[in-house]
Write a protein that holds these residues in place. Sequence first.
Motif, PDB file in Angstrom:
ATOM      1  N   GLU A  60     124.548  74.382  97.714  1.00  0.00           N
ATOM      2  CA  GLU A  60     124.395  73.269  98.657  1.00  0.00           C
ATOM      3  C   GLU A  60     125.662  72.428  98.692  1.00  0.00           C
ATOM      4  OE1 GLU A  60     120.952  70.962  97.805  1.00  0.00           O
ATOM      5  OE2 GLU A  60     119.535  72.590  98.228  1.00  0.00           O
ATOM      6  N   GLU A  61     126.254  72.201  97.522  1.00  0.00           N
ATOM      7  CA  GLU A  61     127.473  71.394  97.436  1.00  0.00           C
ATOM      8  C   GLU A  61     128.642  72.073  98.154  1.00  0.00           C
ATOM      9  OE1 GLU A  61     128.153  70.809  93.291  1.00  0.00           O
ATOM     10  OE2 GLU A  61     126.357  69.578  93.000  1.00  0.00           O
ATOM     11  N   HIS A  62     128.579  73.386  98.313  1.00  0.00           N
ATOM     12  CA  HIS A  62     129.654  74.138  98.958  1.00  0.00           C
ATOM     13  C   HIS A  62     129.262  74.606 100.359  1.00  0.00           C
ATOM     14  CE1 HIS A  62     130.856  74.232  94.709  1.00  0.00           C
ATOM     15  NE2 HIS A  62     132.095  74.422  95.152  1.00  0.00           N
ATOM     16  N   GLU A  63     128.250  73.959 100.944  1.00  0.00           N
ATOM     17  CA  GLU A  63     127.827  74.215 102.327  1.00  0.00           C
ATOM     18  C   GLU A  63     127.358  75.651 102.549  1.00  0.00           C
ATOM     19  OE1 GLU A  63     130.290  71.934 105.419  1.00  0.00           O
ATOM     20  OE2 GLU A  63     131.735  72.310 103.814  1.00  0.00           O
ATOM     21  N   ALA A  64     126.786  76.254 101.510  1.00  0.00           N
ATOM     22  CA  ALA A  64     126.307  77.628 101.612  1.00  0.00           C
ATOM     23  C   ALA A  64     124.799  77.658 101.819  1.00  0.00           C
ATOM     24  CB  ALA A  64     126.675  78.409 100.350  1.00  0.00           C
ATOM     25  N   VAL A  65     124.334  78.715 102.480  1.00  0.00           N
ATOM     26  CA  VAL A  65     122.898  78.921 102.672  1.00  0.00           C
ATOM     27  C   VAL A  65     122.552  80.332 102.228  1.00  0.00           C
ATOM     28  CG1 VAL A  65     122.670  77.265 104.550  1.00  0.00           C
ATOM     29  CG2 VAL A  65     123.238  79.640 105.064  1.00  0.00           C
ATOM     30  N   VAL A  66     121.355  80.477 101.668  1.00  0.00           N
ATOM     31  CA  VAL A  66     120.871  81.793 101.238  1.00  0.00           C
ATOM     32  C   VAL A  66     120.256  82.505 102.437  1.00  0.00           C
ATOM     33  CG1 VAL A  66     119.237  83.016  99.765  1.00  0.00           C
ATOM     34  CG2 VAL A  66     120.474  81.034  98.869  1.00  0.00           C
ATOM     35  N   GLU A 122     116.604  88.501  96.205  1.00  0.00           N
ATOM     36  CA  GLU A 122     115.866  89.617  95.628  1.00  0.00           C
ATOM     37  C   GLU A 122     115.812  89.437  94.119  1.00  0.00           C
ATOM     38  OE1 GLU A 122     116.507  94.411  95.348  1.00  0.00           O
ATOM     39  OE2 GLU A 122     116.946  93.409  97.257  1.00  0.00           O
ATOM     40  N   TYR A 123     114.626  89.628  93.552  1.00  0.00           N
ATOM     41  CA  TYR A 123     114.444  89.412  92.124  1.00  0.00           C
ATOM     42  C   TYR A 123     114.022  90.720  91.459  1.00  0.00           C
ATOM     43  CZ  TYR A 123     114.647  84.538  93.515  1.00  0.00           C
ATOM     44  OH  TYR A 123     115.054  83.328  94.040  1.00  0.00           O
ATOM     45  N   ALA A 124     114.917  91.226  90.611  1.00  0.00           N
ATOM     46  CA  ALA A 124     114.633  92.445  89.849  1.00  0.00           C
ATOM     47  C   ALA A 124     115.002  92.165  88.388  1.00  0.00           C
ATOM     48  CB  ALA A 124     115.418  93.615  90.428  1.00  0.00           C
ATOM     49  N   ALA A 125     115.819  93.049  87.786  1.00  0.00           N
ATOM     50  CA  ALA A 125     116.265  92.773  86.420  1.00  0.00           C
ATOM     51  C   ALA A 125     117.072  91.481  86.374  1.00  0.00           C
ATOM     52  CB  ALA A 125     117.092  93.939  85.898  1.00  0.00           C
ATOM     53  N   ASP A 126     117.832  91.233  87.435  1.00  0.00           N
ATOM     54  CA  ASP A 126     118.560  89.976  87.602  1.00  0.00           C
ATOM     55  C   ASP A 126     118.199  89.393  88.962  1.00  0.00           C
ATOM     56  OD1 ASP A 126     120.204  89.872  85.177  1.00  0.00           O
ATOM     57  OD2 ASP A 126     121.196  91.652  86.001  1.00  0.00           O
ATOM     58  N   ALA A 127     118.683  88.184  89.220  1.00  0.00           N
ATOM     59  CA  ALA A 127     118.449  87.537  90.515  1.00  0.00           C
ATOM     60  C   ALA A 127     119.609  87.868  91.446  1.00  0.00           C
ATOM     61  CB  ALA A 127     118.328  86.033  90.337  1.00  0.00           C
ATOM     62  N   GLY A 128     119.276  88.312  92.657  1.00  0.00           N
ATOM     63  CA  GLY A 128     120.308  88.656  93.628  1.00  0.00           C
ATOM     64  C   GLY A 128     120.175  87.826  94.893  1.00  0.00           C
ATOM     65  N   PHE A 129     121.306  87.417  95.423  1.00  0.00           N
ATOM     66  CA  PHE A 129     121.316  86.574  96.623  1.00  0.00           C
ATOM     67  C   PHE A 129     122.417  87.035  97.570  1.00  0.00           C
ATOM     68  CE2 PHE A 129     119.949  84.071  93.002  1.00  0.00           C
ATOM     69  CZ  PHE A 129     118.776  83.490  93.447  1.00  0.00           C
ATOM     70  N   THR A 130     122.149  86.913  98.852  1.00  0.00           N
ATOM     71  CA  THR A 130     123.203  86.999  99.863  1.00  0.00           C
ATOM     72  C   THR A 130     123.328  85.621 100.472  1.00  0.00           C
ATOM     73  OG1 THR A 130     122.685  89.309 100.359  1.00  0.00           O
ATOM     74  CG2 THR A 130     123.978  88.100 101.992  1.00  0.00           C
ATOM     75  N   ILE A 131     124.550  85.093 100.518  1.00  0.00           N
ATOM     76  CA  ILE A 131     124.771  83.743 101.027  1.00  0.00           C
ATOM     77  C   ILE A 131     125.845  83.754 102.109  1.00  0.00           C
ATOM     78  CG2 ILE A 131     124.119  82.714  98.810  1.00  0.00           C
ATOM     79  CD1 ILE A 131     127.101  82.032  98.392  1.00  0.00           C
ATOM     80  N   THR A 132     125.796  82.740 102.950  1.00  0.00           N
ATOM     81  CA  THR A 132     126.812  82.515 103.974  1.00  0.00           C
ATOM     82  C   THR A 132     127.375  81.114 103.785  1.00  0.00           C
ATOM     83  OG1 THR A 132     125.715  83.983 105.547  1.00  0.00           O
ATOM     84  CG2 THR A 132     127.260  82.379 106.455  1.00  0.00           C
ATOM     85  N   LEU A 133     128.686  80.980 103.848  1.00  0.00           N
ATOM     86  CA  LEU A 133     129.339  79.683 103.662  1.00  0.00           C
ATOM     87  C   LEU A 133     130.668  79.670 104.396  1.00  0.00           C
ATOM     88  CD1 LEU A 133     130.944  79.414 100.095  1.00  0.00           C
ATOM     89  CD2 LEU A 133     130.310  81.583 101.170  1.00  0.00           C
ATOM     90  N   PRO A 134     131.246  78.477 104.613  1.00  0.00           N
ATOM     91  CA  PRO A 134     132.572  78.423 105.229  1.00  0.00           C
ATOM     92  C   PRO A 134     133.605  79.166 104.380  1.00  0.00           C
ATOM     93  CG  PRO A 134     131.528  76.262 105.283  1.00  0.00           C
ATOM     94  CD  PRO A 134     130.670  77.131 104.406  1.00  0.00           C
ATOM     95  N   GLN A 135     134.447  79.945 105.035  1.00  0.00           N
ATOM     96  CA  GLN A 135     135.461  80.734 104.341  1.00  0.00           C
ATOM     97  C   GLN A 135     136.306  79.878 103.403  1.00  0.00           C
ATOM     98  OE1 GLN A 135     136.085  84.226 104.672  1.00  0.00           O
ATOM     99  NE2 GLN A 135     137.354  83.796 102.896  1.00  0.00           N
ATOM    100  N   GLU A 136     136.594  78.659 103.826  1.00  0.00           N
ATOM    101  CA  GLU A 136     137.461  77.790 103.033  1.00  0.00           C
ATOM    102  C   GLU A 136     136.835  77.360 101.706  1.00  0.00           C
ATOM    103  OE1 GLU A 136     137.004  73.562 105.136  1.00  0.00           O
ATOM    104  OE2 GLU A 136     136.789  75.259 106.478  1.00  0.00           O
ATOM    105  N   ASN A 137     135.500  77.533 101.568  1.00  0.00           N
ATOM    106  CA  ASN A 137     134.813  77.094 100.347  1.00  0.00           C
ATOM    107  C   ASN A 137     134.583  78.229  99.358  1.00  0.00           C
ATOM    108  OD1 ASN A 137     134.709  74.619 101.562  1.00  0.00           O
ATOM    109  ND2 ASN A 137     132.529  74.664 102.032  1.00  0.00           N
ATOM    110  N   VAL A 138     134.980  79.453  99.710  1.00  0.00           N
ATOM    111  CA  VAL A 138     134.679  80.608  98.862  1.00  0.00           C
ATOM    112  C   VAL A 138     135.330  80.496  97.493  1.00  0.00           C
ATOM    113  CG1 VAL A 138     135.056  83.086  98.573  1.00  0.00           C
ATOM    114  CG2 VAL A 138     134.229  82.191 100.754  1.00  0.00           C
ATOM    115  N   ALA A 185     136.395  77.936  95.725  1.00  0.00           N
ATOM    116  CA  ALA A 185     135.829  76.889  94.862  1.00  0.00           C
ATOM    117  C   ALA A 185     134.459  77.295  94.336  1.00  0.00           C
ATOM    118  CB  ALA A 185     135.746  75.577  95.628  1.00  0.00           C
ATOM    119  N   LEU A 186     133.636  77.898  95.187  1.00  0.00           N
ATOM    120  CA  LEU A 186     132.312  78.327  94.731  1.00  0.00           C
ATOM    121  C   LEU A 186     132.424  79.457  93.712  1.00  0.00           C
ATOM    122  CD1 LEU A 186     129.249  78.181  94.870  1.00  0.00           C
ATOM    123  CD2 LEU A 186     129.320  79.793  96.776  1.00  0.00           C
TER     124      LEU A 186
END
Length: 208
Positions: free
Chosen positions: A158-164, A168-184, A186-187
């Motif tokens: 949220e602090e980096h203007e990203a959205v999920v 997907e939850y399996a052995a680990d937690a997996g996410f696909t996110i979208t955010l402004p290129q300029e914030n990649v 730092a995140l």
Amino acid sequence: MNQRYPVPAVAVHTVQDTIKRSLFIAYLAHAPCPDSAREFIDSIRTRHADATHNCWAFMCGAPGDTARVGMSDDGEPHGTAGRPMLNVLLHGGVGEIAVVVTRYFGGTKLGTGGLVRAYGGMVSLGLESLPVREKIFPAHLNIIMEYTHVTVFKRLIEEHEAVVTHEEYAADAGFTITLPQENVAALRQALTELTNGTVLIEKAGEPA
């Protein structure tokens, strides 16, 4: 490269003024590429085929970018219409924009200086009231992490203007996110520090 900038938020924005009995009408539109700019210009020229002049300029890029520009005096004295219109666009702070200024001659000549002021002034007048939206260049990332980091992760994105966009939850937690290129960057650094380097971050394709 600018990672975000304002662009026109409406299909066509119109302003008009009468200068020494000549009617000037300015049409401004979003033009992400030269083909879209020329299509818009042709539509206005067709609409005002009876006008004395349909002068135009476009800038298909970030504010001030001269890589894809065009202009025309459309019969006005050389340098009195297209060039001053383009100069205003280049310094107007709005990207991906085309403008046509239609003139119906009222019988009084303006002189070269008067024409420059009239055509440039019409573009400035249009920009003053033009509705804009912010264009952001997005990045898409796939992220896999241990479950213990998920709560802080969601606060960080949220602090980096990203959205999920997918999770997907399996052995680990997996996410696909979208955010402004300029914030990649730092995140990426924040997530690496959060997980002590155990997070997996990969570029993802654009969502379908």
